[in-house]
Design an enzyme around this catalytic site. Structure first.
Site, PDB file in Angstrom:
ATOM      1  CE1 TYR A 137      -3.924  -2.529   0.453  1.00  0.00           C
ATOM      2  CE2 TYR A 137      -2.622  -3.424   2.208  1.00  0.00           C
ATOM      3  CZ  TYR A 137      -3.653  -3.252   1.227  1.00  0.00           C
ATOM      4  OH  TYR A 137      -4.567  -4.466   1.414  1.00  0.00           O
ATOM      5  CE1 TYR A 151      -8.341  -4.608   3.406  1.00  0.00           C
ATOM      6  CE2 TYR A 151      -8.579  -3.343   5.387  1.00  0.00           C
ATOM      7  CZ  TYR A 151      -7.760  -4.431   4.544  1.00  0.00           C
ATOM      8  OH  TYR A 151      -6.721  -5.067   4.895  1.00  0.00           O
ATOM      9  NE  ARG A 152      -3.867  -1.692   4.797  1.00  0.00           N
ATOM     10  CZ  ARG A 152      -3.526  -2.428   5.726  1.00  0.00           C
ATOM     11  NH1 ARG A 152      -4.017  -3.933   6.056  1.00  0.00           N
ATOM     12  NH2 ARG A 152      -2.233  -2.177   6.166  1.00  0.00           N
TER      13      ARG A 152
END
Ligand code: ADP
Length: 530
Positions: free
Chosen positions: A88, A472-473
Site C-alpha cells: 500500500y 477497504y484499503r
C-alpha cells in the site's frame, strides 16, 4: 500526481528547527539516506511519492514540537508507526516533499493486564515485540498478527488489518486511544478522559460520542497510545484445512463457510485461496512458466500434476476452546462441508496441557498464525516472480454469498488475464463480510509488467466501483480513485470528512490526501481535480 511540493528553502529552515527540538539523531534531513521511506515496490506513477526527510520523536512532547514546526512552515507530515504498510506504499508519503513522522522510537509496551486481557502500547511496538513480551512474562494471553509480523500493532489496527485468531478483526479490539491533534492538543478517548479511571481499556464508550473511529485510516490526529484487547489463551486450538477439488466448488464452499462464520461455529477469520496462490508460497512460477502474460490454464494443470495437488481451493481456519468444544465444532464443520462432493477436511488438535501451553504448536507455516504468533510466511509469496518481485494489493469487500463471490472471481480473473497478470485469488471470511485480497505481483524492473499491474488495479477499482463494490484499503496512488467511488449524495461523506479535517487541522499538515481526504490548503491536489 501529487502536485506542488514545499520549497527547498522552507524545508531547510524546517529541518533546522526540527534538529534544534529533537537533536540531530531525531531528524533525517535532505541529503540523508531516505531509502527506508520509499515504496519498496515502486511501479509506474509511484515515483511521485517521495519525502523530503523524516523525524523520529521519542515522546509526546517531541511530537508536539514537530507539529509546531510543521504548522509554522506549512510543511505536510506523513505519520507512520513502523512504515511496513506493504503493498500500500510502505512508509512513503502521499504528497511529494512531505516529512515522514516516523513513530518507531516511541516503542514502549506501557501495560499488559493479564486478568482483564488488554495491552496499552505506543506506535513503535511491533507484533514481534508484543509477542516476545507475552512469552517472556509467561502471560496466558494471545495477540493476533497479520500474515507478516514485522509491522506495528498500532499502525495495523488503525489501518483495519486482519489476523487469524478470534480477535483477528484488529480494529474491533481497539479500546481507548491517546491522540495528539494537529494543533498540539493531547486527547484521550473514552474512559481515558476521566483522570484516574482504571477502565480506559475496558469500556469503549465513555461519555458522549465514540471518537476512536475518527482516528482509524484517518489524517485527523497522531495516535500515541492504543489500548487493545488480547484473547485469554484458550484450552485448545484445532488447526483445520479443507480442500475442494473443482474451480466451480467456490460457490458452495463460500455459502457453507459464510454460514459457519455467521453462526460462530468457526470463530476466526478463515482464508480460502486458489491453487495458484497456494503454489506461489512454495515455488517461483519460472519453474513452470517463463513466457509472456499470465500463466495459461494448461500450465496451471501441469503445475498441479507436478506437485501432486488434487484440489483447486484450499481453506484454512482455526477452532478454539476446550477439547469437547473443538470436537463438537469440528463435527459440525465436517458435516456442513460434506455437502460438497469430494471435499476433504482435516484438523490438527493442540491442547494447552503441553509444557508451554498451546505454543507447542509453533511450527513454521500457517498454523502459527492461528495462535497469533507473528511470522514471515507471507514473504514467500514475493518470490513467485523472482527476486525483484513487487506487489500491489487489491482489497475489495465482498458480500459473503457464493454466487456473488463467484461472479467477482470470474470478473477479476478475466481482467487479470487481459493484463497479463497471474490471479492469486484469496478470500478472508469475517463474520459478516469477505475481504478479497489479490496481491498483484510483478517484476519491479519490467516496465511493461509494472504498468500492467497499475492498469489492472485501476480497471478493477473503477469496474467494481460501478457495481457497488469498494476497497477497504488502498495504495497511495489509488487513494483518490477509491475515495471517488464512495460518492453517495454528491460525496457527502467526503465533504463531512473534509469539514472535520479543516476544523481539526487548519493548516492542513497531517497526511494530506490520506484515504482521499484533503485539507483546504491542498485540496486541489486531489487526483483528477487539477
Ligand atoms: P505498519 O504498522 O504495517 O508498519 P504503518 O506504520 O505504515 O504500518 O502504518 C500504516 C498506516 O497507518 C500509515 O500509513 C498511517 O496512515 C497510519 N498510521 C500509522 N501510525 C499512525 C499513528 N501513530 N497515528 C495515526 N495514523 C497512523
Amino acid at each position: 500526481m501529487s502536485g506542488a511540493s514545499p520549497s527547498s528553502v522552507r524545508i531547510r529552515s524546517a529541518f533546522e528547527h526540527l534538529a534544534a527540538a529533537l537533536g540531530d539523531d531525531g531528524v533525517l534531513g535532505p541529503g540523508s539516506d531516505l531509502s527506508a521511506y520509499e515504496d519498496p515496490y515502486a511501479f509506474a506513477g509511484s515515483e511521485d511519492f517521495r519525502c523530503s526527510g523524516a523525524v523520529l520523536p521519542r515522546s509526546v512532547e517531541e511530537v508536539q514540537a514537530v507539529l509546531a514546526v510543521a504548522n509554522e512552515h506549512g510543511i505536510p507530515l506523513w505519520t507512520v508507526s513502523t512504515g511496513r504498510n506493504l503493498g500500500y506504499g510502505g512508509a512513503a508519503p502521499r504528497v511529494n516533499g512531505a516529512i515522514v513522522l516516523d513513530m518507531q522510537r516511541m516503542n514502549r509496551i506501557l501495560e499488559v493486564d493479564e486478568e482483564h486481557g488488554y495491552a496499552l502500547v505506543e506506535p513503535g511496538v511491533r507484533f514481534v515485540d508484543l509477542y516476545a513480551y507475552l512469552r517472556e512474562h509467561r502471560l496466558k494471553l494471545w495477540m493476533s498478527a497479520p500474515s507478516l509480523g514485522w509491522g506495528s500493532v498500532l499502525g495495523n489496527a488503525l489501518e483495519r488489518g486482519i489476523g487469524y485468531t478470534p480477535y483477528g478483526d484488529h480494529a474491533a479490539q481497539i479500546c481507548g486511544l491517546e491522540v495528539v491533534l494537529a494543533i498540539g492538543d493531547v486527547v484521550r478517548t473514552g474512559m481515558g478522559a476521566l483522570p484516574g479511571a482504571n477502565t480506559w481499556q475496558m469500556y469503549k464508550g465513555g461519555y458522549g460520542p465514540s471518537l476512536d473511529g475518527l482516528f482509524l485510516q484517518s489524517n485527523f490526529g497522531i495516535v500515541t497510545k492504543l489500548g487493545l484487547w488480547l484473547m485469554p489463551q484458550p484450552a485448545g486450538l484445532m488447526s483445520c484445512v479443507a480442500r475442494f477439488q473443482r474451480e466451480s466448488d467456490l460457490e458452495a464452499a463460500i455459502d457453507v463457510l459464510a454460514s459457519l462464520r455467521r453462526r460462530e461455529i468457526i470463530q476466526s477469520n478463515a482464508q480460502i485461496g486458489n491453487v495458484v496462490r497456494e503454489v506461489a508460497h512454495r515455488a517461483p512460477r519460472s519453474r513452470w512458466y517463463d513466457g509472456p502474460g499470465a500463466m495459461p490454464d494448461e500450465v496451471i494443470e501441469e503445475m498441479r500434476r507436478d506437485l501432486g495437488i488434487g484440489w483447486w481451493w484450499l481453506l484454512r481456519f482455526g477452532l478454539y476452546g476446550d477439547e469437547e468444544l473443538l470436537d463438537a465444532r469440528f463435527r459440525i464443520v465436517q458435516r456442513a462441508f460434506s455437502s460438497i462432493p469430494g471435499a476433504e477436511i482435516t484438523g490438527d488438535k493442540h491442547l494447552a496441557s503441553g509444557s508451554d501451553g498451546l505454543y507447542a504448536c509453533e511450527v513454521e507455516g500457517p498454523p502459527r498464525r492461528l495462535a497469533g504468533v507473528p511470522g514471515f510466511f507471507g514473504l514467500n509469496l514475493l518470490k513467485f516472480r523472482g527476486d525483484d518481485c513487487g506487489h500491489l494489493d487489491f482489497s475489495p469487500i465482498v458480500a459473503p454469498s457464493g454466487r456473488e463471490v463467484t461472479r467477482v472471481y470470474e470478473l477479476v480473473k478475466a481482467r487479470a488475464r487481459e493484463h497479463g497478470i497471474d490471479y492469486l485469488a484469496g478470500f478472508t471470511a469475517s463474520e459478516r463480510h469477505l475481504t478479497h485480497i489479490f496481491p498483484i505481483l510483478y517484476d519491479k524492473h519490467d516496465a511493461e509488467q509494472t504498468s500492467n499491474a497499475a492498469a489492472l488495479l485501476d480497471t478493477l477499482i473503477r469496474e467494481l466501483g460501478k457495481q457497488g463494490i469498494g476497497e477497504y484499503r488502498a495504495h497511495l496512488a489509488f487513494m483518490d480513485l477509491i475515495g471517488e467511488q464512495y460518492s453517495f449524495n454528491r460525496h457527502a461523506l467526503r465533504r463531512l470528512n473534509e469539514t472535520l479535517k479543516d476544523a481539526l487541522d487548519p493548516n492542513g499538515i497531517l497526511s494530506p490526501g490520506k484515504q482521499g481526504i484533503w485539507p483546504a490548503a491542498s485540496r486541489r491536489q486531489r487526483a483528477g481535480t487539477r
